[in-house]
Enzyme design. Structure first.
Site, short mmCIF file in Angstrom:
data_model
loop_
_atom_site.label_atom_id
_atom_site.label_comp_id
_atom_site.label_asym_id
_atom_site.label_seq_id
_atom_site.Cartn_x
_atom_site.Cartn_y
_atom_site.Cartn_z
NE ARG A 172 84.66 5.50 23.16
CZ ARG A 172 85.61 5.23 22.27
NH1 ARG A 172 86.15 4.02 22.23
NH2 ARG A 172 85.99 6.12 21.39
CE LYS B 288 97.16 -17.58 33.58
NZ LYS B 288 98.63 -17.63 33.35
CE LYS C 44 97.38 -24.99 36.41
NZ LYS C 44 97.12 -23.58 36.04
CD GLU D 291 100.65 -27.03 35.90
OE1 GLU D 291 100.18 -25.99 35.41
OE2 GLU D 291 100.91 -27.16 37.12
CG ASP E 216 103.70 -24.88 34.03
OD1 ASP E 216 103.52 -23.95 33.22
OD2 ASP E 216 103.80 -24.71 35.25
#
Length: 300
Positions: free
Chosen positions: A115, A150, A182, A211, A232
């Site tokens: 597993r 992320k 940002k 950004e 963005d």
């Protein structure tokens, strides 16, 4: 089974060993823990052959995790490692029923490791499979798919490796290797130009990305010195106009589209002339690739 052309993938073995150790501790109840079912039902002398098999089509990544997991289980049991013969390589496309690896050795070791190794390789292969869809969609467009930060805590190096295996590119590994200015940085510093100047003053050797949300911001960033822009949440029309304006400065600037991009609109965004499409979903929303470990009959 086929392999795309790919650069050196640089498998992060040290990170993989750390993750395997933590995962086995979690499964066994600690470094001295045991698999109570396997230890009770399988004699130490039993040997078996097994195969890691694809249950669906996709792209595999993290195949070295198989041997790393089995070796760590062997160390804990004080036994000889299970022999692993890889059939597929990182980045290979597989179809349902394809064998990824063949195993031979202790049945106990094989079942204890099952597993843990499947959790890891299935997760990484899922990311590679998702990334490969983006890479295929962008092929010939001149644009490349990028990942983001992320990622799953503790798995970043492995997940970003899986992105590379799937044909994507890593944007930055963390907060240390690239400065990314940002909206909150601009507000806190007083302006875009002030934020850029502050980073340049304190960390002159670190690449700086900015950004932007408008063409005006993009041109201000280029004037301040930025040579990598994150556009963005722009519409394709605004993005195309921004790319044309930035290219018109004559500066060598890399441009990335980011924010809510999907495969359905990937070609449209690539056609604006950007260099990259940034997709957080590669690492935060990819489903696993269904892989299984099957014990093989002695007559197989």
């Amino acid at each position: 089974m086929s392999s795309p052309s790919r650069p050196d993938l640089a498998f992060p073995e040290g990170d993989a060993r750390r993750v395997v150790t933590v995962a086995l501790d979690e499964d066994l109840g600690g470094p001295d823990g045991v698999d109570v079912t396997t230890m009770a039902t399988i004699p130490a002398s039993q040997r078996t052959r097994a195969a890691v098999v694809a249950r669906e089509a996709g792209t595999v990544a993290g195949v070295d995790v198989i041997a790393l997991t089995l070796d760590e289980v062997a160390r804990r049991l004080g036994a000889d490692p299970v022999s692993v013969s890889l059939v597929a390589a990182d980045g290979d496309r597989v179809e349902r029923g394809d064998v990824v690896a063949r195993l031979s050795g202790s049945t106990r070791e094989t079942l204890v490791a099952e597993r843990t190794l499947l959790n890891l390789i299935s997760r990484l292969s899922g990311i590679a499979t998702h990334t490969r869809r983006w890479a295929d969609e962008l092929e010939g467009s001149g644009a490349t798919v990028l990942d983001t930060r992320k990622t799953t805590p503790g798995l970043r190096a492995l997940e970003k490796f899986a992105v590379r295996a799937g044909g994507g590119t890593n944007k930055r590994m963390g907060l240390y290797d690239v400065a990314m200015i940002k909206d909150n940085h601009k507000l806190a510093a007083g302006s875009l130009a002030a934020a850029y100047a502050a980073v340049r003053e304190q960390f002159p050797e670190v690449p700086v990305q900015v950004e932007v949300t408008t063409t005006e911001e993009a041109l201000e960033s280029v004037a301040a010195g930025s040579r990598f822009l994150l556009c963005d949440n722009m519409s394709t029309d605004l993005l195309r106009a921004t790319v044309e304006a930035v290219r018109g400065t004559g500066e060598d600037v890399e441009i990335e589209a980011t924010g809510g991009l999907t495969l359905e609109v990937a070609a449209d965004y690539a056609a604006t002339g950007v260099d990259y499409l940034s997709v957080g979903g590669l690492t935060h929303s990819s489903p696993i690739l269904d892989l299984a470990l099957d014990l093989l009959p002695e007559t197989d």
